[in-house]
Design a protein around this motif. Sequence first.
Motif, PDB file in Angstrom:
ATOM      1  N   GLU A  34       2.824 -18.873 -10.528  1.00 24.44           N
ATOM      2  CA  GLU A  34       4.337 -18.312  -9.789  1.00 24.44           C
ATOM      3  C   GLU A  34       4.962 -18.696  -8.619  1.00 24.44           C
ATOM      4  OE1 GLU A  34       5.172 -14.050  -7.539  1.00 24.44           O
ATOM      5  OE2 GLU A  34       3.298 -14.651  -7.896  1.00 24.44           O
ATOM      6  N   LYS A  35       3.888 -19.699  -8.059  1.00 22.05           N
ATOM      7  CA  LYS A  35       4.473 -20.594  -6.350  1.00 22.05           C
ATOM      8  C   LYS A  35       4.903 -21.561  -7.288  1.00 22.05           C
ATOM      9  CE  LYS A  35       3.169 -18.074  -2.963  1.00 22.05           C
ATOM     10  NZ  LYS A  35       4.810 -17.166  -2.363  1.00 22.05           N
ATOM     11  N   GLN A  61       8.698 -20.842  -8.569  1.00 18.99           N
ATOM     12  CA  GLN A  61       9.471 -20.551  -7.424  1.00 18.99           C
ATOM     13  C   GLN A  61       9.468 -22.272  -7.083  1.00 18.99           C
ATOM     14  OE1 GLN A  61       7.135 -18.234  -4.879  1.00 18.99           O
ATOM     15  NE2 GLN A  61       7.423 -16.745  -6.226  1.00 18.99           N
ATOM     16  N   THR A 113      13.529 -24.156  -6.270  1.00 21.59           N
ATOM     17  CA  THR A 113      13.433 -23.936  -5.179  1.00 21.59           C
ATOM     18  C   THR A 113      13.307 -26.299  -4.735  1.00 21.59           C
ATOM     19  OG1 THR A 113      12.628 -22.706  -3.926  1.00 21.59           O
ATOM     20  CG2 THR A 113      12.968 -24.569  -2.632  1.00 21.59           C
ATOM     21  N   ASP A 120      13.335 -21.075  -2.366  1.00 21.34           N
ATOM     22  CA  ASP A 120      13.042 -19.494  -1.863  1.00 21.34           C
ATOM     23  C   ASP A 120      12.359 -20.135  -0.236  1.00 21.34           C
ATOM     24  OD1 ASP A 120       9.456 -19.454  -1.574  1.00 21.34           O
ATOM     25  OD2 ASP A 120       9.224 -17.683  -2.518  1.00 21.34           O
TER      26      ASP A 120
END
Length: 453
Positions: free
Chosen positions: A89-90, A93, A97, A232
């Motif tokens: 998930e990170k 992101q 970004t 993010d």
Amino acid sequence: MTKNQINMTEGPVLTKLLQFSIPLIFSSVLQLLFNAADLVVVGKFAGDEALAAVGSTGSLINLLINLFTGLSVGTNVVAANYFGAKNKEKLQQTVHTAMLLSIYSGLILTVAGVFSAKGILTLMGAPEEVLNLAALYLQIYFGGITATMIYNFGSALLRAKGDTQRPLYILFFSGLINLILNLIFVIGYRMSVAGVGIATVISQTLAAALVVWILIKEQDEFHLNIKQLAVDKGIFVKIVKIGIPAGFQGIMFSFSNVIIQSSINSFGKIVISGNSAACNLEGFVYTAMNGFSQGALTFCSQNLGAKKLDRIKKVVWVSQAAVVVIGVTLSSIFLYFGPQLLGFYTSSPQVIEAGMVRLWVIFTTYFLCGTMDALSNAIRGIGHSLVPVITSLVGACLFRIVYLMTFFQIPKFHVPITIFFSYPISWILTYTVNIICFVVLFKKIKKTQFIQK
């Protein structure tokens, strides 16, 4: 793991480091070959003034783009850390970004570069005969810098999972286009430095388009969805925390190199041209060493995410040894064939002689630069990006500036070779301090992990 990924947390370190670094080295060497082709074409077919104009802009280009290049380093570290920790998930992101951040970075650089080029070149003491040509080249170059930023951030994301092969294919294709356009614009249309600049922008735009296409086609957590581009805040802070110090370190080195270039400019176009050609040759050795330095960065970050600290230690020493071997070997070869290699850039005996003065000083000690960079990247890879900045600021940048303002000003030593000696002395100082810092920081991280257990 897919075919475009490398698990850097398991298996033999040297084998995987070579698997990661060799395509990266070939990519960098290819890029330098095509950059060298720029100088060869412009030097042979547009003259020494055009060669000096293009060659004298390198330190200024690096000064302006290094802060944002540092952000791409931050992208690599953050993405590799999440990849090692298997946090999908990170990682998603981070991808979105970073790619939006690359566009913002490029737009800022376009404005800064286009409008400040001539003024900064004037402050650097660029000779009148090359000033306008150099300013024109810079304005064209920065007009298309957004594409360069997109490629840098995109390839940093691919490197985070160990994919250094596809960026190699991209550089080969875009570089070939650059070379063909150089020949058409400079020889066919006699566009001199403008032709080189336009060819560079077109080829970089192609490279950016290809890396974006690859990310869009990815089926894993590195997949890019244009509609999901957004910054993010948490990821942005992490990228900035690593990237700004890394970029600032690059700026400091570039600033010291701008001062060095200004000192070189005072000796006229023969020394400028010889220095430019020698710097281009040095780039081949540097990028070969830097392949392992980048490996140290990504490997350390992945293993930090996986909490494999003993493996980090092994990565550091293996990468250091690899840098020394390749640095000494290539430096010796390039130094031996120095006059012949410089002859590709110019037919002037005086320019070749000026270039050889620099090569003798640099190539006999260049492995020190490689080990210094590899250790700095290892420190950055374990999450301490500010430390290499401080050591580089004092040990390299500040030292070089003081050296040029004092020792170089003594009439007896006011010669080009004195300038070149500032490099190896600063490498030794910085590397020594970095060794101490790594040992202290590594013990601190190991102690923290032990307490958490």
